[in-house]
Every structure is written in structure tokens, then in C-alpha cells.
Design a protein around this motif. Sequence first.
Motif, PDB file in Angstrom:
ATOM      1  N   TRP A 110     -24.689  68.507 -37.069  1.00  0.00           N
ATOM      2  CA  TRP A 110     -26.141  68.088 -37.004  1.00  0.00           C
ATOM      3  C   TRP A 110     -26.388  67.214 -38.044  1.00  0.00           C
ATOM      4  CZ3 TRP A 110     -30.019  69.632 -34.079  1.00  0.00           C
ATOM      5  CH2 TRP A 110     -31.185  69.744 -34.528  1.00  0.00           C
ATOM      6  N   TYR A 129     -44.341  77.379 -33.361  1.00  0.00           N
ATOM      7  CA  TYR A 129     -44.303  78.277 -34.281  1.00  0.00           C
ATOM      8  C   TYR A 129     -45.753  78.611 -34.740  1.00  0.00           C
ATOM      9  CZ  TYR A 129     -39.333  77.153 -34.333  1.00  0.00           C
ATOM     10  OH  TYR A 129     -37.940  77.031 -33.996  1.00  0.00           O
ATOM     11  N   GLY A 158     -30.713  78.820 -40.961  1.00  0.00           N
ATOM     12  CA  GLY A 158     -30.497  77.498 -40.139  1.00  0.00           C
ATOM     13  C   GLY A 158     -32.133  76.982 -39.939  1.00  0.00           C
ATOM     14  N   ASP A 181     -29.899  76.463 -44.948  1.00  0.00           N
ATOM     15  CA  ASP A 181     -29.499  75.445 -44.038  1.00  0.00           C
ATOM     16  C   ASP A 181     -28.302  74.942 -44.497  1.00  0.00           C
ATOM     17  OD1 ASP A 181     -30.794  74.198 -41.458  1.00  0.00           O
ATOM     18  OD2 ASP A 181     -29.258  73.106 -42.188  1.00  0.00           O
ATOM     19  N   TYR A 182     -27.099  74.339 -43.800  1.00  0.00           N
ATOM     20  CA  TYR A 182     -26.020  73.857 -44.415  1.00  0.00           C
ATOM     21  C   TYR A 182     -26.595  72.452 -44.706  1.00  0.00           C
ATOM     22  CZ  TYR A 182     -24.207  71.033 -40.359  1.00  0.00           C
ATOM     23  OH  TYR A 182     -24.055  69.906 -39.531  1.00  0.00           O
ATOM     24  N   ALA A 210     -24.625  80.138 -42.462  1.00  0.00           N
ATOM     25  CA  ALA A 210     -24.956  81.437 -41.791  1.00  0.00           C
ATOM     26  C   ALA A 210     -24.033  82.284 -42.234  1.00  0.00           C
ATOM     27  CB  ALA A 210     -25.144  81.222 -40.475  1.00  0.00           C
ATOM     28  N   PHE A 224     -34.336  80.668 -36.119  1.00  0.00           N
ATOM     29  CA  PHE A 224     -34.950  79.990 -35.072  1.00  0.00           C
ATOM     30  C   PHE A 224     -34.193  78.922 -34.490  1.00  0.00           C
ATOM     31  CE2 PHE A 224     -38.108  82.018 -37.912  1.00  0.00           C
ATOM     32  CZ  PHE A 224     -39.137  82.376 -37.016  1.00  0.00           C
ATOM     33  N   ASP A 225     -33.937  78.918 -33.103  1.00  0.00           N
ATOM     34  CA  ASP A 225     -33.402  77.745 -32.752  1.00  0.00           C
ATOM     35  C   ASP A 225     -32.117  77.297 -33.239  1.00  0.00           C
ATOM     36  OD1 ASP A 225     -33.132  75.675 -30.507  1.00  0.00           O
ATOM     37  OD2 ASP A 225     -35.293  76.168 -30.201  1.00  0.00           O
ATOM     38  N   GLN A 287     -17.896  72.816 -35.631  1.00  0.00           N
ATOM     39  CA  GLN A 287     -17.837  73.855 -36.648  1.00  0.00           C
ATOM     40  C   GLN A 287     -16.620  74.827 -36.246  1.00  0.00           C
ATOM     41  OE1 GLN A 287     -21.333  75.938 -37.672  1.00  0.00           O
ATOM     42  NE2 GLN A 287     -22.639  73.988 -37.671  1.00  0.00           N
TER      43      GLN A 287
HETATM   44  C1  LIG Z   1     -32.336  72.860 -33.845  1.00  0.00           C
HETATM   45  S1  LIG Z   1     -32.170  72.995 -35.598  1.00  0.00           S
HETATM   46  C2  LIG Z   1     -33.536  74.067 -35.764  1.00  0.00           C
HETATM   47  C3  LIG Z   1     -33.943  74.115 -37.104  1.00  0.00           C
HETATM   48  C4  LIG Z   1     -35.328  74.998 -37.737  1.00  0.00           C
HETATM   49  N1  LIG Z   1     -34.700  76.588 -37.667  1.00  0.00           N
HETATM   50  C5  LIG Z   1     -36.597  74.938 -36.681  1.00  0.00           C
HETATM   51  O1  LIG Z   1     -36.799  75.703 -35.863  1.00  0.00           O
HETATM   52  O2  LIG Z   1     -37.173  74.066 -37.017  1.00  0.00           O
HETATM   53  C6  LIG Z   1     -30.811  73.978 -36.029  1.00  0.00           C
HETATM   54  C7  LIG Z   1     -30.381  74.113 -37.433  1.00  0.00           C
HETATM   55  O3  LIG Z   1     -29.504  74.918 -37.610  1.00  0.00           O
HETATM   56  C8  LIG Z   1     -28.677  74.386 -39.021  1.00  0.00           C
HETATM   57  N2  LIG Z   1     -27.311  74.803 -38.621  1.00  0.00           N
HETATM   58  C9  LIG Z   1     -26.243  74.742 -37.959  1.00  0.00           C
HETATM   59  N3  LIG Z   1     -25.135  75.257 -37.911  1.00  0.00           N
HETATM   60  C10 LIG Z   1     -25.344  75.930 -39.322  1.00  0.00           C
HETATM   61  C11 LIG Z   1     -24.543  76.865 -39.977  1.00  0.00           C
HETATM   62  N4  LIG Z   1     -23.459  77.288 -39.606  1.00  0.00           N
HETATM   63  N5  LIG Z   1     -25.079  77.338 -41.186  1.00  0.00           N
HETATM   64  C12 LIG Z   1     -26.476  77.224 -41.580  1.00  0.00           C
HETATM   65  N6  LIG Z   1     -27.176  76.340 -40.706  1.00  0.00           N
HETATM   66  C13 LIG Z   1     -26.750  75.703 -39.788  1.00  0.00           C
HETATM   67  C14 LIG Z   1     -28.785  73.063 -38.742  1.00  0.00           C
HETATM   68  O4  LIG Z   1     -28.383  72.114 -39.983  1.00  0.00           O
HETATM   69  C15 LIG Z   1     -30.213  72.664 -38.193  1.00  0.00           C
HETATM   70  O5  LIG Z   1     -31.044  72.441 -39.460  1.00  0.00           O
END
Ligand SMILES: C[S@@+](CC[C@H](N)C(=O)[O-])C[C@H]1O[C@@H](n2cnc3c(N)ncnc32)[C@H](O)[C@@H]1O
Length: 330
Positions: A110, A129, A158, A181-182, A210, A224-225, A287
Motif C-alpha cells: 500500500w 462512513y 488499518g 495502520d502500518y 494488524a 474498515f475496508d 505481505q
Molecule cells: C483501503 S485502505 C482503508 C483505509 C481506512 N480503513 C479507510 O476506510 O479509509 C487499507 C488500509 O489498510 C492498511 N493495511 C494494509 N495491511 C495492513 C496490515 N497488515 N496491518 C495494518 N494496516 C494494514 C493500509 O495501510 C491502508 O491504510
Amino acid sequence: MQGPAILIGEQLGLYKALSASGLVTSEELAKKTGLAERYVREWLAGQAAGGYVNYDAASGKYMMTPEQAFTLANEDSPVYIPGAFYLISSIYKDRAKIADAFRTGKGIGWHEHHNDLFIGTHKFFRPGYLANLVSSWLPSLDGVVQKLNDGALVADVGCGYGSSTVIMAKAFPKSQFFGYDYHLESIEWAKDVAFTEGVSSNTTFEVALAKSYPRKDFDLVTFFDCLHDMGDPVGAAKHVHESLKPNGTWMIVEPYSNERVDQNLNPIGRVFYNASSMLCVPASLSQEVGLAIGAQAGDSKLREIASAGGFKQFKRATQTPFNRIFEARL
Ligand SMILES: C[S@@+](CC[C@H](N)C(=O)[O-])C[C@H]1O[C@@H](n2cnc3c(N)ncnc32)[C@H](O)[C@@H]1O
């Protein structure tokens, strides 16, 4: 051609200024926005040709109807659309990288995308949202709103720019919200958004995965997503399980999808499968484990993941045309 012109209008405040002005000439709009009139005049004509603003030939003036303003000028409306064009813009910019991944089978994190993806995700998801999270999604979960009103501990995993975290923090001031978030840049932005929205005191944003975010005893953990973007969603589910109180709830928001490909061959599937092949599948493949369930994984796949994570109960609690909201309990 309309796409980048929408982004120019958004970025330079042209839609907001025009929608607040009534009928105006290009000179008046240029003056109001501090922009060069010759550019503004051409932009207005392009917008009018697309039906995004209206032109009054008799006076040579332009205006926006409430419907046009609703989609292009009002960031809080449920159908504010410019965020989608930032997302698309990031994919165009990263096309060579994505095509390369199709050849090698490797992932793209990402964080490796152009910045337009992060701002686009925030601007695109936030309207949905705002329209649904507090009014219908949280109430669809058993006992959760009561806990949030009384003062609960919540992890939003995330969280990206924290749109969902901030909306919940505003609605439930007695609760404490931890956004994880990472992606460092997103976390920095989320802190700024929380400050601007006046919820710094009941939000904390931290860089964390996560599978290993800190703290325990959460009443509610939200995704969320993002579950489908993760390489190891089962590992994430196990960690959520360990971090919840015994009567806690895992809320999972995923894009709307039916069970099978042939049931998704419609405009929603068109958007989500394409986004999935260019953003979500590469993200997961970058990942560990790299399960890559895709943005159109059916309910049964998500149930399987929750169950492998140790959750005994799993159900689709509610939905919109664009989202499915799941409730998982210990
Ligand atoms: C589609 S975006 C959604 C962001 C937010 N939840 C929203 O709805 O606006 C996916 C998010 O997941 C995070 N992400 C992906 N893999 C992750 C992981 N293993 N651990 C934590 N965050 C992660 C990404 O950095 C990104 O910000």
C-alpha cells in the motif's frame, strides 16, 4: 479528460466557490478563487459540456444546481465523488509498476503507491462512513452503541487517514479510540485530521500491524475496508481475538460482493474487481502469507477467516449497495 479536470476543480476550490456564488461570469469566479481567468473560462466550458455545471447563454454566466454541488462541492454529502478520481489517478501513475507485478507475480505494498491513493481513499470512503456508520452500521451490532455511549475502548485497525476513527470519536466522546495502520504517512495525517476535527483527546494513532498492535481488553475492534488488503487475514483475526474482552465485538466492513464471480458481473463488481486487481491483490501479495482473497471475497470466505481466528459467531449485520458489515463474536 473530465477526471483530471474534476481534480483541478477540487484542488483549487472551484466547485466550492462556484456553488456558493449563484450565477457568475468566469471573471467573477477567477477573482473569487485568485486564479487566471483564461484557464477558469476554459475549465467552466468543459464542466458545462460534461453537465457538471450549468451555463446560461443569455448572460454568459455559470452556476451549479444543488444536485451538482451535492456531488462535487459538499465534502460531507453521501455522494461526494472527487475522492474516486484521486484513487484512479494513483492507479494511472503506478500503471507501469502494476503491469510489472502482473509479470512477476510479486506484490506492491500500500505504502509503495503514489500519494493520490491515500488522499483518495480518505476522500472516497469518508462520505459513506459519515452517512452510515453512526446511524446504521454501529446500531446493527449487538449492544455496541450502549457500550460506546457509556465509554468503551475501541481499536480501528488499518485506519488509513482515520476517517472512521474520527467519526466515531466525535459521536462517542466518552469512549477512547486507538487507530492503527502500518503506513506511517497515513498515521501522521490521521493525527492532523483528529486535531482539526477536535477529537485529539479521545483518539490515539500509532503505526502498528494488524497482527501485532499493542493493548488488550478492547470492547470493539473495527476493520474498515482493509481485511482483504492484508497478507495474513487469519493471523490478524487471531490477534483481534486475543485483544478483545470476552464479550467484545469485531466489526468488519468489506466492499459489497455476492458469493460468486457470475453474481458480481455488474457496475459494483466492475469497480471493485478492477480496484482489487490493481490495488488490493498486490497489497496482500506484498505481505507475509499473501492470501490475496481480493476485494470481492464472498461471505463464506470471510466466515472461514473469522472462524480460523477463533471466532465462534459470525454474521452479516447490515449492508449498503457498496458495503457489507459483519459482526464477529468470541
Ligand atoms: C483501503 S485502505 C482503508 C483505509 C481506512 N480503513 C479507510 O476506510 O479509509 C487499507 C488500509 O489498510 C492498511 N493495511 C494494509 N495491511 C495492513 C496490515 N497488515 N496491518 C495494518 N494496516 C494494514 C493500509 O495501510 C491502508 O491504510
